[in-house]
Design an enzyme around this catalytic site. Structure first.
Site, mmCIF file in Angstrom:
data_model
loop_
_atom_site.group_PDB
_atom_site.id
_atom_site.type_symbol
_atom_site.label_atom_id
_atom_site.label_comp_id
_atom_site.label_asym_id
_atom_site.label_seq_id
_atom_site.Cartn_x
_atom_site.Cartn_y
_atom_site.Cartn_z
ATOM 1 N N TYR A 174 -1.550 -0.686 10.276
ATOM 2 C CA TYR A 174 -1.802 -1.092 9.037
ATOM 3 C C TYR A 174 -0.531 -0.689 8.071
ATOM 4 C CZ TYR A 174 -3.669 -1.128 4.269
ATOM 5 O OH TYR A 174 -4.060 -1.248 2.942
ATOM 6 N N SER A 226 0.964 -1.099 0.076
ATOM 7 C CA SER A 226 0.083 -0.055 -0.072
ATOM 8 C C SER A 226 0.835 1.176 -0.044
ATOM 9 C CB SER A 226 -1.003 -0.040 1.190
ATOM 10 O OG SER A 226 -1.524 1.334 1.458
HETATM 11 P P1 NAP Z 1 -11.502 -5.762 0.604
HETATM 12 O O1 NAP Z 1 -12.278 -5.267 -0.414
HETATM 13 O O2 NAP Z 1 -11.665 -5.513 2.107
HETATM 14 O O3 NAP Z 1 -11.233 -7.470 0.431
HETATM 15 C C1 NAP Z 1 -10.505 -8.274 1.179
HETATM 16 C C2 NAP Z 1 -10.310 -9.627 0.787
HETATM 17 O O4 NAP Z 1 -9.463 -10.146 1.659
HETATM 18 C C3 NAP Z 1 -11.823 -10.447 0.638
HETATM 19 O O5 NAP Z 1 -11.657 -11.406 -0.213
HETATM 20 C C4 NAP Z 1 -11.433 -10.989 2.085
HETATM 21 O O6 NAP Z 1 -12.452 -12.272 2.233
HETATM 22 C C5 NAP Z 1 -10.057 -11.574 2.053
HETATM 23 N N1 NAP Z 1 -9.363 -11.480 3.610
HETATM 24 C C6 NAP Z 1 -9.473 -10.686 4.652
HETATM 25 N N2 NAP Z 1 -8.900 -11.587 5.629
HETATM 26 C C7 NAP Z 1 -8.429 -12.605 5.054
HETATM 27 C C8 NAP Z 1 -7.826 -13.674 5.698
HETATM 28 N N3 NAP Z 1 -7.456 -13.545 7.150
HETATM 29 N N4 NAP Z 1 -7.384 -14.849 5.066
HETATM 30 C C9 NAP Z 1 -8.000 -14.901 3.800
HETATM 31 N N5 NAP Z 1 -8.656 -13.794 3.275
HETATM 32 C C10 NAP Z 1 -9.038 -12.564 3.927
HETATM 33 O O7 NAP Z 1 -10.126 -5.287 0.405
HETATM 34 P P2 NAP Z 1 -9.307 -4.402 -0.617
HETATM 35 O O8 NAP Z 1 -9.369 -3.264 -0.757
HETATM 36 O O9 NAP Z 1 -9.501 -5.291 -2.215
HETATM 37 O O10 NAP Z 1 -7.745 -4.763 -0.570
HETATM 38 C C11 NAP Z 1 -6.914 -6.036 -0.922
HETATM 39 C C12 NAP Z 1 -5.532 -5.541 -0.646
HETATM 40 O O11 NAP Z 1 -5.218 -4.331 -1.225
HETATM 41 C C13 NAP Z 1 -5.368 -5.513 0.717
HETATM 42 O O12 NAP Z 1 -3.970 -6.252 1.200
HETATM 43 C C14 NAP Z 1 -5.283 -4.169 1.094
HETATM 44 O O13 NAP Z 1 -4.336 -3.663 2.187
HETATM 45 C C15 NAP Z 1 -4.624 -3.672 -0.112
HETATM 46 N N6 NAP Z 1 -4.899 -2.259 -0.413
HETATM 47 C C16 NAP Z 1 -6.140 -1.587 -0.490
HETATM 48 C C17 NAP Z 1 -6.363 -0.234 -0.717
HETATM 49 C C18 NAP Z 1 -7.728 0.513 -0.954
HETATM 50 O O14 NAP Z 1 -7.928 1.512 -0.999
HETATM 51 N N7 NAP Z 1 -8.690 -0.572 -1.346
HETATM 52 C C19 NAP Z 1 -5.392 0.655 -0.748
HETATM 53 C C20 NAP Z 1 -4.047 0.102 -0.648
HETATM 54 C C21 NAP Z 1 -3.761 -1.410 -0.392
HETATM 55 P P3 NAP Z 1 -13.861 -12.483 2.467
HETATM 56 O O15 NAP Z 1 -14.726 -11.917 1.355
HETATM 57 O O16 NAP Z 1 -14.145 -13.720 3.009
HETATM 58 O O17 NAP Z 1 -13.889 -11.578 3.687
#
Ligand code: NAP
Length: 248
Positions: free
Chosen positions: A157, A143
């Site tokens: 985080y 991130s």
């Molecule tokens: P999200 O929409 O909240 O989706 C999270 C995903 O991770 C879901 O598929 C969830 O499964 C799964 N998950 C959560 N905890 C888990 C665990 N312990 N074991 C296995 N799966 C798990 O998140 P996102 O925004 O797409 O983020 C994805 C990645 O991008 C993360 O690493 C996040 O830190 C990074 N990121 C996101 C942003 C942003 O602005 N969105 C920015 C920077 C970085 P369930 O569906 O079963 O809950």
């Protein structure tokens, strides 16, 4: 070579976008998820309907036993692993560091750091030429928070993503001559469900004015960078980072 890719947290958000795109590019994909089976099934069904190959597997990446089961099941159902997208990640309610207790820190670090390490370990065991593998690629989803620090929101985080950046650099060098490339993407403000976990579902509307491009990003824009890093187009790229942040 047949492409077999595990995407942790592939049921929603960036992971789901990466799963769709990987399948379009000919990867057989394993959509890992934690609890949301319905969302995972939706991704798998859509991929299958478009003629792709996909399975879903529930596993908490923070659990060593469940990670072992995840990769062993992929071995049996999809065959030889060629790529890992280390994407599963969580954040919690926006608070200052002085209010963070050990239970919260353990949850964040267990999923975001230990989970990524355990999955990388299982991927290296399968892909490294040192272990009889044919090589492959890992993309860690870090991130922009790792360099911005997320003050007043979630320094825990941000620090977990700092660990992912360092792991990317170290592991890339460790396995560089074993035919494995390790890179990371650093998304900025992307429209997904994750912001609701921080207590502010519409966070991007508040912060987008601080982005040079003046907008949030879409999950597919991150997925495209991930899939480029996994592809042969990136054959001489390892230990590198792509910021997908609209310039932030
Ligand atoms: P999200 O929409 O909240 O989706 C999270 C995903 O991770 C879901 O598929 C969830 O499964 C799964 N998950 C959560 N905890 C888990 C665990 N312990 N074991 C296995 N799966 C798990 O998140 P996102 O925004 O797409 O983020 C994805 C990645 O991008 C993360 O690493 C996040 O830190 C990074 N990121 C996101 C942003 C942003 O602005 N969105 C920015 C920077 C970085 P369930 O569906 O079963 O809950």
């Amino acid at each position: 070579m047949k492409k077999v890719t595990v995407i942790t947290g592939g049921s929603r958000g960036i992971g789901a976008a990466a799963a769709y795109l990987a399948a379009q590019q000919g990867h057989a994909v394993c959509v890992n998820y934690l609890h949301n089976q319905e969302a995972a099934n939706k991704v798998v069904d859509a991929i299958k309907q478009s003629g792709g190959k996909a399975i879903s597997i529930a596993a908490d990446v923070a659990s060593e036993t469940e990670v072992l089961n995840l990769f062993n099941t992929v071995d049996k159902k999809l065959g030889k692993l060629t790529a890992l997208i280390n994407n599963a990640g969580i954040l919690e309610q926006q608070i200052r560091l002085e209010n963070m207790d050990a239970a919260r820190l353990n949850r964040i670090f267990a999923t975001n750091i230990i989970g990524a390490f355990l999955c990388a370990r299982e991927a290296v065991k399968r892909m490294s030429t040192k272990h009889g593998g044919a090589g492959g690629a890992i993309v860690n989803v870090s991130s922009a928070a790792s360099r911005l620090g997320s003050p007043g929101e979630y320094v825990d985080y941000a620090a977990s993503k700092g660990a992912i950046d360092t792991m990317t650099i170290g592991l890339a060098k460790e396995v560089a001559d074993e035919k494995i490339r390790v890179n990371a993407v650093r998304p900025g403000f992307i429209y997904t469900d994750i912001h609701a976990s921080g207590g502010e579902p519409n966070r991007i509307e508040r912060v987008k004015e601080f982005v040079p491009m003046k907008r949030g990003g879409q999950a597919i824009e991150v997925a495209k960078a991930i899939l480029w890093l996994l592809s042969d187009e990136a054959s001489y790229t390892t230990g590198s980072f792509i910021d997908v942040t609209g310039g932030k």
